[in-house]
Design an enzyme around this catalytic site. Sequence first.
Site, short mmCIF file in Angstrom:
data_model
loop_
_atom_site.label_atom_id
_atom_site.label_comp_id
_atom_site.label_asym_id
_atom_site.label_seq_id
_atom_site.Cartn_x
_atom_site.Cartn_y
_atom_site.Cartn_z
N TYR A 53 0.85 -1.20 0.00
CA TYR A 53 0.00 0.00 0.00
C TYR A 53 0.87 1.23 0.00
CZ TYR A 53 -4.98 -0.29 -0.08
OH TYR A 53 -6.27 -0.39 -0.53
N GLU A 55 -0.50 4.79 -0.63
CA GLU A 55 -1.31 5.99 -0.94
C GLU A 55 -0.44 7.23 -0.78
OE1 GLU A 55 -4.87 6.01 1.39
OE2 GLU A 55 -5.74 4.37 0.26
N ASP A 199 -5.83 13.01 -25.83
CA ASP A 199 -5.81 11.63 -25.35
C ASP A 199 -5.07 10.81 -26.40
OD1 ASP A 199 -6.29 8.99 -24.78
OD2 ASP A 199 -8.42 9.22 -24.37
N THR A 225 -2.90 5.68 -22.37
CA THR A 225 -2.77 4.36 -21.76
C THR A 225 -1.31 3.95 -21.95
OG1 THR A 225 -3.35 3.30 -23.85
CG2 THR A 225 -5.14 3.60 -22.26
N LYS A 228 -0.96 0.06 -25.17
CA LYS A 228 -1.28 -0.13 -26.59
C LYS A 228 0.03 -0.04 -27.39
CE LYS A 228 -5.68 2.23 -25.72
NZ LYS A 228 -6.68 1.28 -25.33
N ARG A 234 -1.01 -2.86 -18.54
CA ARG A 234 -2.27 -2.12 -18.63
C ARG A 234 -2.23 -0.97 -17.64
NH1 ARG A 234 -5.05 -5.00 -21.63
NH2 ARG A 234 -6.63 -3.41 -21.71
C1 LIG Z 1 -8.52 6.96 -26.90
C2 LIG Z 1 -8.70 6.11 -25.69
N1 LIG Z 1 -8.75 6.70 -24.49
C3 LIG Z 1 -8.92 6.01 -23.36
C4 LIG Z 1 -9.05 4.64 -23.40
C5 LIG Z 1 -9.34 3.91 -22.12
O1 LIG Z 1 -8.36 3.10 -21.68
P1 LIG Z 1 -8.70 1.94 -20.62
O2 LIG Z 1 -9.34 0.85 -21.38
O3 LIG Z 1 -7.35 1.62 -20.05
O4 LIG Z 1 -9.61 2.55 -19.59
C6 LIG Z 1 -8.99 3.96 -24.61
C7 LIG Z 1 -9.12 2.49 -24.65
O5 LIG Z 1 -9.35 1.86 -25.58
C8 LIG Z 1 -8.82 4.72 -25.79
O6 LIG Z 1 -8.80 4.14 -27.00
#
Ligand SMILES: Cc1ncc(COP(=O)(O)O)c(C=O)c1O
Length: 440
Positions: A53, A55, A199, A225, A228, A234
């Site tokens: 843990y 935090e 994003d 993320t 990918k 993950r």
């Molecule tokens: C553009 C985009 N943002 C956010 C996410 C979310 O990621 P997670 O599945 O780890 O929550 C994804 C997942 O496919 C994504 O393609």
Amino acid sequence: MNMNVLQKQDKEIFEAIAGEIRRQTETLELIASENFASRAVMEACGSVMTNKYAEGYPGKRYYGGCEFVDIAENVARDRAKKLFGCEYVNVQPHSGSSANMGVLFAVLKPGDRIMGLDLSHGGHLTHGSKVNFSGQFFEAHTYGVEKETGYIDMNRVEEMALRVQPKLIICGASAYSQGFDFKAFREVADKVGAFLMADIAHPAGLIASGLLNDPMPHCHFVTTTTHKTLRGPRGGMIMMGQDFENPLGITLKTKKGIRTKMMSEVIDAEIMPGIQGGPLMHIIAAKGVAFGEALQPEFRTYAEQVRRNAAVMAEKFIGLDYHIVSGGTKNHLMLIDLRNKNVTGKIAENLLHEAGITVNKNMVPFDDKSPFVTSGIRVGTPAMTTRGMTGQYAERIVELIDRVISAANTDRIEQVCAEVRVDVKEMCEGLPLNDFGPTP
Ligand SMILES: Cc1ncc(COP(=O)(O)O)c(C=O)c1O
């Protein structure tokens, strides 16, 4: 992978994992959001750091005994900063969705207006979909791609922003095969006084390798993320090219008096205690390992090959009369509109699965079918490229997909799927999932 203990202790879970290893090894993985993490990344994921843990943040934890997890989190942060050229990073978000939630909750109040790419045009649930927190807590307006070109038209985005007056604009996508003009998005955001969040969950590995536009100089926040194209465990993270004083009036009482919080402090506090508790320290350690790998020159070679494979596949598909949305790809994926082939996304996904090829059905822009059926499939190259598949493989794979799709409405389909499955298995033989050497 050594699973001796698990095998003895828990047959059910052992068998499930063994089955998944077989599936990943013997079939062709073309889901654009998946990849094969290295053994080093998986060792860190499976390490004792899962027990801890922690935090808080390095040096400021709510628990004792954090001296080693602090090292791991600091290494992950430093490597992420170097990799993306950013001043601030928070590596604690459990997922890409948590990263996005962290930013949205940090800078918005319930009911505030946001703008993001529509889910059916390639956006993500967290960019304003009604079934997601982003569309439920906030007044979401979505922009789309043009019907004729499949491209985002920045004039339209600007027109919409001027009308909607959003507090936050999100750029980024899950199924858009072109790059984003982050500079143009920032100009629009500045015109309406909105924050801009990129994003980059999908193309992060390509951006880190310098192959696509860099969002860092233009966006207030960049989320991603780590699993990918970045090929880590993950998880998610939030970055800022440059930290800045928050303009929201959020202050902090210190011994010297009251001061305005830096945005980094606002984001950190939103992730913990705002939306998360204890960080996943084993995953943060694995993020550090993955960033270390991505800093190696071999990773750039990998990312270049990911993009080259996608380009080869798109060209081959087009030659076989497939309709690629936006006419091609500049990144690691493509969206194929199957309407001219008289096959739905759902049927294509199922038949390809029978043939040992994994893709996902996907809405195409202006789709007339439901998200459960869809008119298209999304195809991506990050995972196949990790296995060492290069250009010739890419062409071959398109031929195999075409064999299945072309037979979809015939009585030969079962036999074709069985034949292709054998070809796929042969193709995968001798190609380990993740044999790309030691980490630094
Ligand atoms: C553009 C985009 N943002 C956010 C996410 C979310 O990621 P997670 O599945 O780890 O929550 C994804 C997942 O496919 C994504 O393609």
